[in-house]
Design a protein around this motif. Structure first.
Motif, PDB file in Angstrom:
ATOM      1  N   TYR A   1      -0.315 -16.679  -3.522  1.00  0.00           N
ATOM      2  CA  TYR A   1      -1.695 -16.859  -3.058  1.00  0.00           C
ATOM      3  C   TYR A   1      -1.885 -16.482  -1.595  1.00  0.00           C
ATOM      4  O   TYR A   1      -2.989 -16.613  -1.050  1.00  0.00           O
ATOM      5  N   ALA A   2      -0.830 -16.005  -0.961  1.00  0.00           N
ATOM      6  CA  ALA A   2      -0.931 -15.434   0.384  1.00  0.00           C
ATOM      7  C   ALA A   2       0.285 -14.545   0.584  1.00  0.00           C
ATOM      8  O   ALA A   2       1.385 -14.896   0.154  1.00  0.00           O
ATOM      9  N   ILE A   3       0.084 -13.390   1.221  1.00  0.00           N
ATOM     10  CA  ILE A   3       1.205 -12.478   1.433  1.00  0.00           C
ATOM     11  C   ILE A   3       0.975 -11.699   2.720  1.00  0.00           C
ATOM     12  O   ILE A   3      -0.142 -11.266   3.012  1.00  0.00           O
ATOM     13  N   SER A   4       2.043 -11.545   3.501  1.00  0.00           N
ATOM     14  CA  SER A   4       1.956 -10.826   4.772  1.00  0.00           C
ATOM     15  C   SER A   4       2.516  -9.414   4.621  1.00  0.00           C
ATOM     16  O   SER A   4       3.205  -9.106   3.647  1.00  0.00           O
ATOM     17  N   LYS A   5       2.251  -8.598   5.609  1.00  0.00           N
ATOM     18  CA  LYS A   5       2.839  -7.268   5.639  1.00  0.00           C
ATOM     19  C   LYS A   5       4.254  -7.361   6.207  1.00  0.00           C
ATOM     20  O   LYS A   5       4.554  -8.239   7.001  1.00  0.00           O
ATOM     21  N   PRO A   6       5.151  -6.438   5.822  1.00  0.00           N
ATOM     22  CA  PRO A   6       6.501  -6.442   6.400  1.00  0.00           C
ATOM     23  C   PRO A   6       6.456  -6.175   7.897  1.00  0.00           C
ATOM     24  O   PRO A   6       5.630  -5.383   8.367  1.00  0.00           O
ATOM     25  N   VAL A   7       7.319  -6.858   8.648  1.00  0.00           N
ATOM     26  CA  VAL A   7       7.407  -6.662  10.099  1.00  0.00           C
ATOM     27  C   VAL A   7       8.871  -6.529  10.492  1.00  0.00           C
ATOM     28  O   VAL A   7       9.770  -6.937   9.759  1.00  0.00           O
ATOM     29  N   GLU A   8       9.091  -5.948  11.668  1.00  0.00           N
ATOM     30  CA  GLU A   8      10.440  -5.853  12.225  1.00  0.00           C
ATOM     31  C   GLU A   8      10.698  -7.077  13.090  1.00  0.00           C
ATOM     32  O   GLU A   8       9.876  -7.424  13.940  1.00  0.00           O
TER      33      GLU A   8
ATOM     34  N   LEU B   1     -14.581 -10.483  12.365  1.00  0.00           N
ATOM     35  CA  LEU B   1     -15.153 -11.575  11.589  1.00  0.00           C
ATOM     36  C   LEU B   1     -16.660 -11.664  11.831  1.00  0.00           C
ATOM     37  O   LEU B   1     -17.141 -11.378  12.927  1.00  0.00           O
ATOM     38  N   LYS B   2     -17.384 -12.096  10.798  1.00  0.00           N
ATOM     39  CA  LYS B   2     -18.837 -12.215  10.905  1.00  0.00           C
ATOM     40  C   LYS B   2     -19.271 -13.634  10.561  1.00  0.00           C
ATOM     41  O   LYS B   2     -18.622 -14.300   9.737  1.00  0.00           O
ATOM     42  N   PRO B   3     -20.359 -14.113  11.160  1.00  0.00           N
ATOM     43  CA  PRO B   3     -20.906 -15.414  10.749  1.00  0.00           C
ATOM     44  C   PRO B   3     -21.214 -15.400   9.251  1.00  0.00           C
ATOM     45  O   PRO B   3     -21.754 -14.422   8.734  1.00  0.00           O
ATOM     46  N   GLY B   4     -20.851 -16.458   8.563  1.00  0.00           N
ATOM     47  CA  GLY B   4     -21.085 -16.538   7.128  1.00  0.00           C
ATOM     48  C   GLY B   4     -19.922 -16.054   6.292  1.00  0.00           C
ATOM     49  O   GLY B   4     -19.885 -16.263   5.077  1.00  0.00           O
ATOM     50  N   GLU B   5     -18.930 -15.413   6.928  1.00  0.00           N
ATOM     51  CA  GLU B   5     -17.746 -14.948   6.203  1.00  0.00           C
ATOM     52  C   GLU B   5     -16.860 -16.146   5.870  1.00  0.00           C
ATOM     53  O   GLU B   5     -16.706 -17.069   6.672  1.00  0.00           O
ATOM     54  N   THR B   6     -16.274 -16.141   4.684  1.00  0.00           N
ATOM     55  CA  THR B   6     -15.352 -17.195   4.282  1.00  0.00           C
ATOM     56  C   THR B   6     -13.926 -16.685   4.410  1.00  0.00           C
ATOM     57  O   THR B   6     -13.619 -15.582   3.939  1.00  0.00           O
ATOM     58  N   ILE B   7     -13.076 -17.466   5.056  1.00  0.00           N
ATOM     59  CA  ILE B   7     -11.685 -17.067   5.247  1.00  0.00           C
ATOM     60  C   ILE B   7     -10.752 -18.101   4.621  1.00  0.00           C
ATOM     61  O   ILE B   7     -11.058 -19.290   4.569  1.00  0.00           O
ATOM     62  N   TYR B   8      -9.618 -17.608   4.136  1.00  0.00           N
ATOM     63  CA  TYR B   8      -8.581 -18.444   3.532  1.00  0.00           C
ATOM     64  C   TYR B   8      -7.315 -18.238   4.362  1.00  0.00           C
ATOM     65  O   TYR B   8      -6.765 -17.125   4.386  1.00  0.00           O
TER      66      TYR B   8
ATOM     67  N   ILE C   1      -7.194 -14.144   2.637  1.00  0.00           N
ATOM     68  CA  ILE C   1      -8.382 -13.645   1.951  1.00  0.00           C
ATOM     69  C   ILE C   1      -9.572 -13.706   2.899  1.00  0.00           C
ATOM     70  O   ILE C   1      -9.741 -14.688   3.635  1.00  0.00           O
ATOM     71  N   ARG C   2     -10.392 -12.677   2.882  1.00  0.00           N
ATOM     72  CA  ARG C   2     -11.656 -12.671   3.618  1.00  0.00           C
ATOM     73  C   ARG C   2     -12.772 -12.294   2.657  1.00  0.00           C
ATOM     74  O   ARG C   2     -12.678 -11.275   1.970  1.00  0.00           O
ATOM     75  N   GLU C   3     -13.805 -13.117   2.608  1.00  0.00           N
ATOM     76  CA  GLU C   3     -14.960 -12.842   1.758  1.00  0.00           C
ATOM     77  C   GLU C   3     -16.154 -12.512   2.637  1.00  0.00           C
ATOM     78  O   GLU C   3     -16.516 -13.293   3.527  1.00  0.00           O
ATOM     79  N   GLU C   4     -16.758 -11.376   2.388  1.00  0.00           N
ATOM     80  CA  GLU C   4     -17.893 -10.935   3.186  1.00  0.00           C
ATOM     81  C   GLU C   4     -19.039 -11.951   3.108  1.00  0.00           C
ATOM     82  O   GLU C   4     -19.207 -12.626   2.097  1.00  0.00           O
ATOM     83  N   PRO C   5     -19.825 -12.052   4.178  1.00  0.00           N
ATOM     84  CA  PRO C   5     -20.977 -12.959   4.141  1.00  0.00           C
ATOM     85  C   PRO C   5     -21.933 -12.547   3.019  1.00  0.00           C
ATOM     86  O   PRO C   5     -22.155 -11.355   2.799  1.00  0.00           O
ATOM     87  N   SER C   6     -22.457 -13.523   2.346  1.00  0.00           N
ATOM     88  CA  SER C   6     -23.456 -13.255   1.320  1.00  0.00           C
ATOM     89  C   SER C   6     -24.822 -13.696   1.852  1.00  0.00           C
ATOM     90  O   SER C   6     -24.906 -14.422   2.845  1.00  0.00           O
ATOM     91  N   GLU C   7     -25.865 -13.248   1.198  1.00  0.00           N
ATOM     92  CA  GLU C   7     -27.192 -13.692   1.591  1.00  0.00           C
ATOM     93  C   GLU C   7     -27.293 -15.204   1.493  1.00  0.00           C
ATOM     94  O   GLU C   7     -27.934 -15.856   2.311  1.00  0.00           O
ATOM     95  N   GLU C   8     -26.612 -15.761   0.470  1.00  0.00           N
ATOM     96  CA  GLU C   8     -26.647 -17.202   0.277  1.00  0.00           C
ATOM     97  C   GLU C   8     -25.961 -17.937   1.425  1.00  0.00           C
ATOM     98  O   GLU C   8     -26.473 -18.922   1.954  1.00  0.00           O
ATOM     99  N   SER C   9     -24.766 -17.447   1.853  1.00  0.00           N
ATOM    100  CA  SER C   9     -24.045 -18.129   2.928  1.00  0.00           C
ATOM    101  C   SER C   9     -24.811 -18.039   4.249  1.00  0.00           C
ATOM    102  O   SER C   9     -24.878 -19.002   5.015  1.00  0.00           O
TER     103      SER C   9
END
Length: 485
Positions: A92-99, A245-252, A273-281
């Motif tokens: 449910y969460a995964i990062s990119k490989p790093v050195e 990031l934008k106001p109304g965006e949902t982040i996990y 996870i990032r969910e774009e702001p919706s008109e509802e939010s």
């Protein structure tokens, strides 16, 4: 021979040893069938599925032979210090490989119905994960992992080293979003490290400041949940992840540390996870905004979160939660430049920061709304749900404090009865409020402020104290004199 083929050959021999009536050709045919069913599987993953269907991972029971395969361990049962453990769960969460110091490092987080754990991959296992194309929602199996204690939390984390095996499973995993806790609920639980879901109220501005370690980039993001909000401070190389990031965006975000009303990332945090702001939010944010609102402070309550101010605008009762006191008391007035209104479980809150509050002297003091209710009125109701009311009565009997298991862990509870004239109503108090009630003598007249009244499981009205309810002792019981001699 590649590491994957070596592991496949080893597993194949173990399955054949466990099921002597099964021929190698039959087993290989089963594996090929699984590979044809799903292109997402590698050979090890397909063999694991076949072995599981055959019952290779089942315990043989007490007194039986030791199984050839180690059973999968539920994530909630893992402890630090295990040397050889097999698990499966949903990513449910995964990062990119790093050195990292001449090594490749990759992190992700998996969960099942019992819990979750951080998974750490190194070097060859990182390349294997990239080759598998692991992504959110994948159900995976990990063999031959080992657990270490995570210094920040004392909880276990799972490492997949040179001898570990990763396999993507065919079955669909749980919804990745289901493993996150609403920020408001996390705040109610108190100090700790949580995987949180939150809405961006203000993305903040990126700044460069001087620290004792040199100059550093920093961004403070105001995020809100259903019942509370905090500022999330992001430092240095992590700032780039939170740009745009934008106001109304949902982040996990995983592994967020909540402490004294503030939030910060840890070394294991992943913006998953990032969910774009919706008109509802956006509409909800705008509708919930309160600007230039003047309120009167009714009570100041210290809680595990910090300080809660019980305030009113003359009509409603609100709560303002802050990490520390701001030097105002009951009767003072505050002007709130901007806040977000939130109502949950019948209680209204104003989500804002200390910088949004200003002590003022209004021309006319705000008159508090009448919130007192008599016990007789409560006792006669057949169906009741009241919030932020005030009741008075004599505490005429109470239980001893008992430990009760809740979804938030073990908590102390006290049950008691409040009596006034010819009416009596039962009540309950938890945690700190349970300690308060336990310390009051039976026969004392008390006032309970900002409590809820709901129907209990027996269909009777019950007074329920909340974390920020106020208990006042109005009159101590008269001391009973002993028998005359």
């Amino acid at each position: 021979m590649s590491e994957e083929l070596k592991e496949y050959s080893k597993l194949l021999e173990r399955v054949l040893a466990r099921f002597p009536d099964l021929s190698r050709d039959e087993l290989e045919a089963m594996v090929e069938a699984k590979l044809r069913e799903s292109r997402l599987l590698n050979r090890v993953g397909a063999l694991l599925l076949v072995a599981e269907e055959l019952g290779a991972f089942e315990d043989s029971g007490e007194g039986g032979e030791k199984p050839e395969f180690q059973s999968y361990v539920k994530l909630g049962r893992l402890i630090p210090g295990l040397r050889d453990v097999s698990v499966r769960g949903t990513i449910y969460a995964i990062s990119k490989p790093v050195e990292a110091r001449d090594h490749k490092l990759m992190m992700f987080k998996i969960g099942d119905e019992t819990g979750s754990i951080n998974v750490i991959l190194w070097d060859e296992r990182v390349e294997e994960a990239v080759k598998l194309g692991l992504k959110l929602g994948d159900k995976i199996a990990i063999l031959h992992g080992y657990t270490r204690e995570r210094i920040e939390t004392g909880m276990p984390e799972l490492h997949v080293g040179r001898n570990g095996v990763l396999a993507r499973l065919e079955e669909k995993g749980a919804d990745p979003k289901s493993f996150y806790l609403d920020l408001g609920e996390a705040l109610e639980r108190g100090r700790g490290v949580y995987d949180v879901r939150a809405m961006v109220l203000d993305p903040g501005e990126e700044r460069r400041i001087s620290t004792r370690y040199g100059e550093a980039d920093v961004r403070e993001i105001r995020i809100i949940g259903e019942t509370g909000g905090v500022r999330l401070t992001v430092w240095r190389d992590r700032v780039g992840e939170f740009r745009g990031l934008k106001p109304g965006e949902t982040i996990y975000v995983t592994d967020v540390r909540l402490e004294e009303g503030r939030a910060s990332l840890t070394s294991r945090s992943i913006l998953a996870i990032r969910e774009e702001p919706s008109e509802e939010s956006l509409r909800l944010i705008e509708e919930r905004k309160a600007r230039e609102l003047v309120v009167r402070v009714l009570d100041v309550v210290e809680t595990g979160f910090g300080v809660t101010y019980i305030v009113t605008d003359g009509d409603q009762i609100f709560r303002i939660r802050l990490p520390r006191g701001i030097g105002v008391g009951a009767g003072d007035h505050l002007k709130i430049r901007e806040a977000i209104r939130e109502t949950r479980r019948g209680k209204a809150r104003l989500i804002c920061g200390e910088e949004d509050l200003e002590k003022v002297e209004p021309e006319k003091p705000i008159q508090p709304p009448e919130r007192r209710i008599k016990l007789k009125e409560v006792s006669l109701k057949e169906d009741v749900e009241l919030h932020d009311v005030v009741v008075e009565g004599v505490l005429y009997t109470k239980t001893q404090p008992i430990k009760v298991k809740t979804r938030f862990g073990e908590a102390e509870k006290v049950g008691f009865w409040l009596k006034d004239e010819d009416a009596a109503v039962q009540a309950s108090a938890w945690r700190e409020k349970a300690e308060e009630i336990a310390g009051i003598s039976e026969g004392s007249r008390i006032r309970l402020k900002w409590v809820s009244v709901r129907m209990n499981v027996f269909g009777e009205p019950e007074i329920q104290l909340d974390t920020d309810s106020v208990v006042e002792v109005l009159e101590e019981p008269e001391e009973r004199s002993g028998p005359s001699g």
